[in-house]
Design a protein around this motif. Structure first.
Motif, PDB file in Angstrom:
ATOM      1  N   ARG A  15       0.621  -1.488   0.051  1.00  0.00           N
ATOM      2  CA  ARG A  15      -0.227   0.213   0.398  1.00  0.00           C
ATOM      3  C   ARG A  15       0.720   1.007   0.025  1.00  0.00           C
ATOM      4  O   ARG A  15       0.486   2.178  -0.806  1.00  0.00           O
ATOM      5  CB  ARG A  15      -1.077  -0.129   1.176  1.00  0.00           C
ATOM      6  N   LEU A  16       1.803   1.583   0.290  1.00  0.00           N
ATOM      7  CA  LEU A  16       3.265   1.794   0.362  1.00  0.00           C
ATOM      8  C   LEU A  16       3.421   2.634  -0.293  1.00  0.00           C
ATOM      9  O   LEU A  16       3.630   3.553  -0.487  1.00  0.00           O
ATOM     10  CB  LEU A  16       4.131   2.522   1.835  1.00  0.00           C
ATOM     11  N   LEU A  17       3.282   2.039  -1.562  1.00  0.00           N
ATOM     12  CA  LEU A  17       4.432   1.576  -2.637  1.00  0.00           C
ATOM     13  C   LEU A  17       3.614   2.486  -3.820  1.00  0.00           C
ATOM     14  O   LEU A  17       3.677   2.875  -4.888  1.00  0.00           O
ATOM     15  CB  LEU A  17       4.695   0.524  -3.466  1.00  0.00           C
ATOM     16  N   LEU A  18       1.957   2.791  -3.723  1.00  0.00           N
ATOM     17  CA  LEU A  18       1.397   2.824  -4.456  1.00  0.00           C
ATOM     18  C   LEU A  18       1.407   4.419  -4.719  1.00  0.00           C
ATOM     19  O   LEU A  18       1.388   5.279  -3.105  1.00  0.00           O
ATOM     20  CB  LEU A  18      -0.385   2.519  -4.356  1.00  0.00           C
ATOM     21  N   GLY A  19       1.495   4.785  -5.638  1.00  0.00           N
ATOM     22  CA  GLY A  19       1.635   6.487  -5.771  1.00  0.00           C
ATOM     23  C   GLY A  19       3.438   6.754  -6.003  1.00  0.00           C
ATOM     24  O   GLY A  19       3.437   7.945  -6.334  1.00  0.00           O
ATOM     25  N   ALA A  20       4.563   6.136  -5.357  1.00  0.00           N
ATOM     26  CA  ALA A  20       5.458   6.032  -5.125  1.00  0.00           C
ATOM     27  C   ALA A  20       6.447   6.175  -7.087  1.00  0.00           C
ATOM     28  O   ALA A  20       5.688   6.045  -8.313  1.00  0.00           O
ATOM     29  CB  ALA A  20       6.156   4.578  -4.522  1.00  0.00           C
ATOM     30  N   GLU A  21       7.505   6.924  -6.718  1.00  0.00           N
ATOM     31  CA  GLU A  21       8.012   7.325  -8.410  1.00  0.00           C
ATOM     32  C   GLU A  21       9.518   6.233  -8.151  1.00  0.00           C
ATOM     33  O   GLU A  21      10.253   6.179  -7.355  1.00  0.00           O
ATOM     34  CB  GLU A  21       8.179   8.298  -8.426  1.00  0.00           C
ATOM     35  N   LEU A  22       9.228   5.577  -9.243  1.00  0.00           N
ATOM     36  CA  LEU A  22      10.158   4.663  -9.363  1.00  0.00           C
ATOM     37  C   LEU A  22      10.826   5.060 -10.965  1.00  0.00           C
ATOM     38  O   LEU A  22      10.755   5.665 -12.418  1.00  0.00           O
ATOM     39  CB  LEU A  22       9.995   2.891 -10.116  1.00  0.00           C
ATOM     40  N   ARG A 182      -3.818  -7.887  -3.675  1.00  0.00           N
ATOM     41  CA  ARG A 182      -3.228  -6.956  -5.083  1.00  0.00           C
ATOM     42  C   ARG A 182      -4.044  -5.706  -4.713  1.00  0.00           C
ATOM     43  O   ARG A 182      -5.062  -5.369  -4.222  1.00  0.00           O
ATOM     44  CB  ARG A 182      -3.649  -7.537  -5.912  1.00  0.00           C
ATOM     45  N   PHE A 183      -3.569  -4.401  -5.229  1.00  0.00           N
ATOM     46  CA  PHE A 183      -3.540  -2.657  -4.772  1.00  0.00           C
ATOM     47  C   PHE A 183      -3.815  -2.542  -5.421  1.00  0.00           C
ATOM     48  O   PHE A 183      -2.635  -2.269  -6.579  1.00  0.00           O
ATOM     49  CB  PHE A 183      -3.181  -2.522  -3.190  1.00  0.00           C
ATOM     50  N   TRP A 184      -4.636  -1.615  -6.059  1.00  0.00           N
ATOM     51  CA  TRP A 184      -4.173  -0.179  -7.254  1.00  0.00           C
ATOM     52  C   TRP A 184      -4.992   0.881  -6.930  1.00  0.00           C
ATOM     53  O   TRP A 184      -6.126   1.220  -5.607  1.00  0.00           O
ATOM     54  CB  TRP A 184      -4.744  -0.705  -8.131  1.00  0.00           C
ATOM     55  N   VAL A 185      -4.405   1.855  -7.465  1.00  0.00           N
ATOM     56  CA  VAL A 185      -4.879   3.107  -7.515  1.00  0.00           C
ATOM     57  C   VAL A 185      -5.966   3.040  -8.217  1.00  0.00           C
ATOM     58  O   VAL A 185      -5.811   2.607  -9.589  1.00  0.00           O
ATOM     59  CB  VAL A 185      -4.058   4.276  -7.713  1.00  0.00           C
ATOM     60  N   THR A 186      -7.446   3.941  -7.705  1.00  0.00           N
ATOM     61  CA  THR A 186      -8.600   3.443  -7.580  1.00  0.00           C
ATOM     62  C   THR A 186      -9.007   4.101  -9.614  1.00  0.00           C
ATOM     63  O   THR A 186      -9.618   3.521 -10.528  1.00  0.00           O
ATOM     64  CB  THR A 186      -9.983   4.300  -7.127  1.00  0.00           C
ATOM     65  N   ASP A 187      -8.557   4.876  -9.551  1.00  0.00           N
ATOM     66  CA  ASP A 187      -9.118   6.203 -10.629  1.00  0.00           C
ATOM     67  C   ASP A 187      -7.651   6.433 -11.782  1.00  0.00           C
ATOM     68  O   ASP A 187      -7.404   6.768 -12.921  1.00  0.00           O
ATOM     69  CB  ASP A 187      -9.084   7.554 -10.503  1.00  0.00           C
ATOM     70  N   SER A 188      -6.461   5.527 -12.071  1.00  0.00           N
ATOM     71  CA  SER A 188      -6.024   5.399 -12.422  1.00  0.00           C
ATOM     72  C   SER A 188      -6.138   4.402 -13.816  1.00  0.00           C
ATOM     73  O   SER A 188      -6.244   2.996 -13.576  1.00  0.00           O
ATOM     74  CB  SER A 188      -4.597   4.720 -12.138  1.00  0.00           C
ATOM     75  N   PRO A 189      -5.993   5.093 -15.253  1.00  0.00           N
ATOM     76  CA  PRO A 189      -6.051   4.255 -16.406  1.00  0.00           C
ATOM     77  C   PRO A 189      -5.606   3.177 -16.728  1.00  0.00           C
ATOM     78  O   PRO A 189      -5.485   2.488 -16.945  1.00  0.00           O
ATOM     79  CB  PRO A 189      -6.458   4.979 -17.339  1.00  0.00           C
ATOM     80  N   SER A 190      -4.561   3.193 -15.884  1.00  0.00           N
ATOM     81  CA  SER A 190      -3.477   2.447 -16.527  1.00  0.00           C
ATOM     82  C   SER A 190      -2.950   1.183 -15.697  1.00  0.00           C
ATOM     83  O   SER A 190      -1.880  -0.327 -15.858  1.00  0.00           O
ATOM     84  CB  SER A 190      -1.538   2.785 -15.824  1.00  0.00           C
TER      85      SER A 190
END
Length: 208
Positions: A15-22, A182-190
């Motif tokens: 959950r922490l990694l969602l939104g992080a930049e790689l 499995r976790f995801w950003v709700t509004d992301s089209p990707s």
């Protein structure tokens, strides 16, 4: 800003990694979909779907820590899948990076992925993400928290608990298939589509 708190339960780190930049070489992406994986049966997070479930091997050694290392494996002989180790040294756990949005280096990604890839889904799916970033098996074990590494992980804008995260069963695993890791950003089209493995014959254990 370097991301902190990468040692802990794989679900919390996922959950922490969602939104992080790689950042990988000349490409920078925002992580929008991940999957958590634990370790052996006698460990703190037993997970029969994890590569580490049967114990330490040369292939899965990066999963056993320390946290913040890049675990790379080849899937189906052609797809480079990338993970972030998150267990304390000696305890296996990792988070599979499933999808991301390209922030910088779109031209490089396009050259790697080809003209047919959708603009919003050019780094959707673990294999496509690995290809988009130019990751190889030679990057296995890279310290993502070291500023001089060719691949680094940085804190992003998405705050855990912000209400922008959804969860569900993992994709393509036959063991513990219904574990909602499995976790995801709700509004992301990707974000990728969910596909249950045809090899699942019964509900897997959900302890974790």
């Amino acid at each position: 800003m370097k991301i902190a708190g990468l040692t802990g339960h794989p679900v919390e780190v996922a959950r922490l990694l969602l939104g992080a930049e790689l950042r990988a070489f000349d490409v920078r992406v925002r992580i929008v979909e991940v999957e958590a994986y634990g370790g052996p049966e006698d460990g703190p997070w037993p997970d029969p779907a994890a590569h580490s479930y049967r114990g330490l091997t040369v292939r899965n050694s990066v999963m056993f820590g320390p946290a913040g290392r890049l675990y790379v494996y080849l899937s189906y002989g052609m797809h480079m899948c990338i993970n972030v180790s998150c267990g304390p040294e000696g305890e296996a756990a990792a988070v599979l990076l499933r999808a991301a949005e390209v922030i910088d280096g779109d031209d490089v990604v396009r050259a790697r992925r080809g003209p047919r890839a959708s603009a919003t889904r050019v780094a959707t799916g673990p294999g496509n993400l690995g290809q988009a970033l130019g990751i190889t098996l030679g990057d296995n074990g890279t310290n993502l928290l070291d500023a001089v590494s060719p691949v680094t992980l940085n804190a992003g804008a998405l705050a855990p608990g912000s209400g922008e995260i959804e969860s569900g069963p993992r994709v393509g695993v036959s063991a513990a298939a219904d574990r909602p890791w499995r976790f995801w950003v709700t509004d992301s089209p990707s974000v990728s589509a969910y596909r249950r493995s045809p090899r699942v014959t019964e509900r897997g254990p959900t302890r974790g």
